[in-house]
Write a protein that holds these residues in place. Structure first.
Motif, PDB file in Angstrom:
ATOM      1  N   ARG A  95       0.724  -1.112  -0.035  1.00 54.59           N
ATOM      2  CA  ARG A  95       0.047   0.042  -0.135  1.00 54.59           C
ATOM      3  C   ARG A  95       0.818   1.279   0.014  1.00 54.59           C
ATOM      4  O   ARG A  95       0.439   2.320  -0.662  1.00 54.59           O
ATOM      5  CB  ARG A  95      -0.874   0.071   1.175  1.00 54.59           C
ATOM      6  N   LYS A 123      -0.202   5.236   0.008  1.00 53.30           N
ATOM      7  CA  LYS A 123      -1.427   5.301  -0.947  1.00 53.30           C
ATOM      8  C   LYS A 123      -2.569   5.129   0.082  1.00 53.30           C
ATOM      9  O   LYS A 123      -2.349   4.700   1.353  1.00 53.30           O
ATOM     10  CB  LYS A 123      -1.694   4.336  -1.820  1.00 53.30           C
ATOM     11  N   SER A 141      -4.953   3.289   0.302  1.00 59.29           N
ATOM     12  CA  SER A 141      -5.877   2.074   0.223  1.00 59.29           C
ATOM     13  C   SER A 141      -6.499   1.439   1.480  1.00 59.29           C
ATOM     14  O   SER A 141      -5.625   1.349   2.483  1.00 59.29           O
ATOM     15  CB  SER A 141      -4.984   0.828  -0.407  1.00 59.29           C
TER      16      SER A 141
END
Length: 374
Positions: free
Chosen positions: A28, A31, A33
């Motif tokens: 990840r 980010k 996410s």
């Protein structure tokens, strides 16, 4: 969104699940996410995951929560059960490669270091396939091919209270699928051209006891529809084979040409250990029932499993389990080492068996031809 499916049945599966979660966190990066952790581990031991940022738990039995997470157009309850993983090479390669661990301790160590690397899995399977082809040609045999199973989930949960089991806290009590729903999935698999079907549940033996049906009725229903197929029945608690002997065994015998494998986990050959485990049967009753199946339905490959090192297991108890493993010429005997699991009743039991003794007993069973699982 990154979804991680976890398992908390045994410590190794928990470790692998946590490793997969941390891999997801690493992928990840910076980010935003969302990491969704599903499977049974959140209900068994959520502690090690509590500090993961932007993590949501959607455990087993609560997958309808995905509706809100993904703004679902089709509600989860309307999605059909998954059936076969044959179209997903990564999962197929993982399952096939993991089976190699049973035969090579060296490969097992390598596997658990690189099992999340798709190329490693692919080359492992390719290499093994090439080796088997060469070996078969050298012996003049026909090379074996991987036959994908069509999996049919028949129930969630179970009716037992096994002392060593933490899964019960995730799956709950028995919830059988209606016979017509299971039959629908079976027909769908037949229409797709599948020949091997595997019935899946925490305990297939108690299927239907909550909906006025039974495993015998299910087998009869499937066999009345088609003839050219193989059925694999896994995780069938001996308790139900014994209690339903008069109704279930005749069906098994009658349809032995369709029933390819029957996996019945004995867990122990000692009555005192079985009682401590809260398994509701006697060892000899289970063996007698399986012996009858073996004699009357020789077409069926009987498989079993043992749990060694349960608290209080003596050398005499172990020898009874060893004797049970040899009793019927099982097609396969798998062995699990006992370990404390969060929430399991046995974790608080006294008279723990030390790891050195457990390893010694595992080595003995390995010499007897049993498969020692991690």
């Amino acid at each position: 969104m990154i979804i991680v499916a976890t398992c908390g049945v045994v410590e190794l599966n928990e470790e692998n699940s946590l490793r997969a979660i941390h891999e997801a966190v690493a992928r990840r990066g910076n980010k935003n996410s969302l990491i969704v952790v599903t499977g049974c581990l959140p209900l068994i031991n959520a502690g090690p995951m509590s500090d993961i940022r932007d993590c949501v738990f959607v455990p087993t039995g609560q997958l309808e929560k995905f509706d809100e997470l993904i703004n679902a157009i089709t509600p989860f309850e309307e999605v059909e059960y998954p059936d076969s993983i044959a179209d997903n090479p990564d999962i197929v390669n993982y399952l096939v490669a993991r089976s190699f661990c049973r035969k090579s301790k060296l490969y097992k160590r390598i596997f658990y270091k690189f099992f999340m690397n798709g190329k490693f899995l692919e080359y492992s399977v390719r290499g093994k396939s090439l080796y088997e082809k060469i070996k078969s040609l050298a012996k003049g045999n026909k090379p074996q091919t991987f036959i994908p199973y069509y999996n049919i989930k028949i129930a969630d949960g179970c009716l037992s209270q096994c002392a060593f089991c933490a899964t019960k806290y995730a799956t709950g009590t028995l919830r059988s699928r209606p016979l017509e729903d299971v039959f629908h999935d079976f027909k769908k698999g037949i229409d797709k051209g599948y020949k091997t079907f595997q019935l899946i549940a925490e305990d297939t033996g108690c299927y239907g006891k909550d909906i006025n049906s039974s495993l015998a009725e299910l087998i009869k229903s499937l066999c009345s529809y088609a003839e050219d197929f193989n059925l694999i029945i896994i995780d069938c608690n001996p308790q139900w084979l014994i209690e339903d002997r008069d109704t279930l065994l005749p069906v098994i015998v009658r349809h032995q040409e369709n029933i390819k494998e029957l996996f019945v986990p004995l867990q122990s050959g000692s009555n005192s250990v079985l009682e401590s485990m809260k398994r509701e049967y006697k060892a000899q009753d289970a063996l007698d029932t399986l012996k009858e199946i073996n004699e009357r339905a020789p077409e069926i490959a009987l498989r079993t499993s043992l749990l060694i090192g349960f608290p209080g297991e003596t050398e005499e108890d172990f020898q009874l389990s060893r004797k049970a493993a040899k009793a019927l010429g099982f097609a396969e005997v798998t062995v699990n080492r006992y370990e404390d699991r969060p929430k399991a009743v046995s974790s608080s039991l006294p008279q723990k068996v030390d790891s050195a003794t457990i390893e010694k007993r595992a080595a003995v069973l390995s010499e007897d031809g049993c498969y020692i699982l991690s």
